[in-house]
Design a protein around this motif. Structure first.
Motif, mmCIF file in Angstrom:
data_model
loop_
_atom_site.group_PDB
_atom_site.id
_atom_site.type_symbol
_atom_site.label_atom_id
_atom_site.label_comp_id
_atom_site.label_asym_id
_atom_site.label_seq_id
_atom_site.Cartn_x
_atom_site.Cartn_y
_atom_site.Cartn_z
ATOM 1 N N GLU A 56 0.827 -1.208 0.000
ATOM 2 C CA GLU A 56 0.000 0.000 0.000
ATOM 3 C C GLU A 56 0.858 1.254 0.000
ATOM 4 N N TRP A 65 3.782 -0.620 4.274
ATOM 5 C CA TRP A 65 2.420 -0.949 4.695
ATOM 6 C C TRP A 65 1.861 -1.906 3.660
ATOM 7 N N TRP A 68 -4.513 -4.350 4.515
ATOM 8 C CA TRP A 68 -5.042 -4.807 5.791
ATOM 9 C C TRP A 68 -4.176 -4.351 6.962
ATOM 10 N N ASP A 69 -3.502 -3.219 6.789
ATOM 11 C CA ASP A 69 -2.778 -2.564 7.883
ATOM 12 C C ASP A 69 -1.681 -3.396 8.520
ATOM 13 N N GLN A 70 -0.871 -4.034 7.724
ATOM 14 C CA GLN A 70 0.281 -4.755 8.231
ATOM 15 C C GLN A 70 1.534 -3.956 7.895
#
Length: 101
Positions: A56, A65, A68-70
């Motif tokens: 992302e 990033w 799904w915010d990892q």
């Protein structure tokens, strides 16, 4: 009224054709990051997660990033191969033997 950039030491200034007075959001990523938003990656073999992941954004100091915010470090991921994209998962080393891109 003449607006001056608030980024006088911007690394793209004088190098990138997209640089005007503000950060261009494309060349900075290419200068600093190995992966671009939308690139598909897999975790390195030392991490037991076999799914594909999408980049992302790049974060400073070699962090990315994932969807799904990892947040991961650069050394935790690698580009997914063509075979992995077709299989829709990270392939273990034995399955990768003899696979050519």
């Amino acid at each position: 009224m003449n607006m001056k950039s608030n980024l006088p030491q911007h690394p793209c200034k004088g190098k990138c054709t997209a640089f005007k007075e503000e950060q261009c959001n494309t060349c900075l990523i290419a200068v600093e990051a190995e992966f671009l938003p939308g690139d598909v990656v897999v975790y390195s073999d030392s991490i037991d997660i076999n799914s594909l992941h999408t980049i992302e954004a790049y974060q400073p100091n070699n962090h990315y990033w994932l969807a799904w915010d990892q947040l991961v470090r650069r050394d935790q991921i690698r580009s997914a191969t063509t075979a992995e994209l077709k299989a829709r998962r990270r392939l273990p080393a034995p399955e990768m033997q003899g696979v050519t891109e």
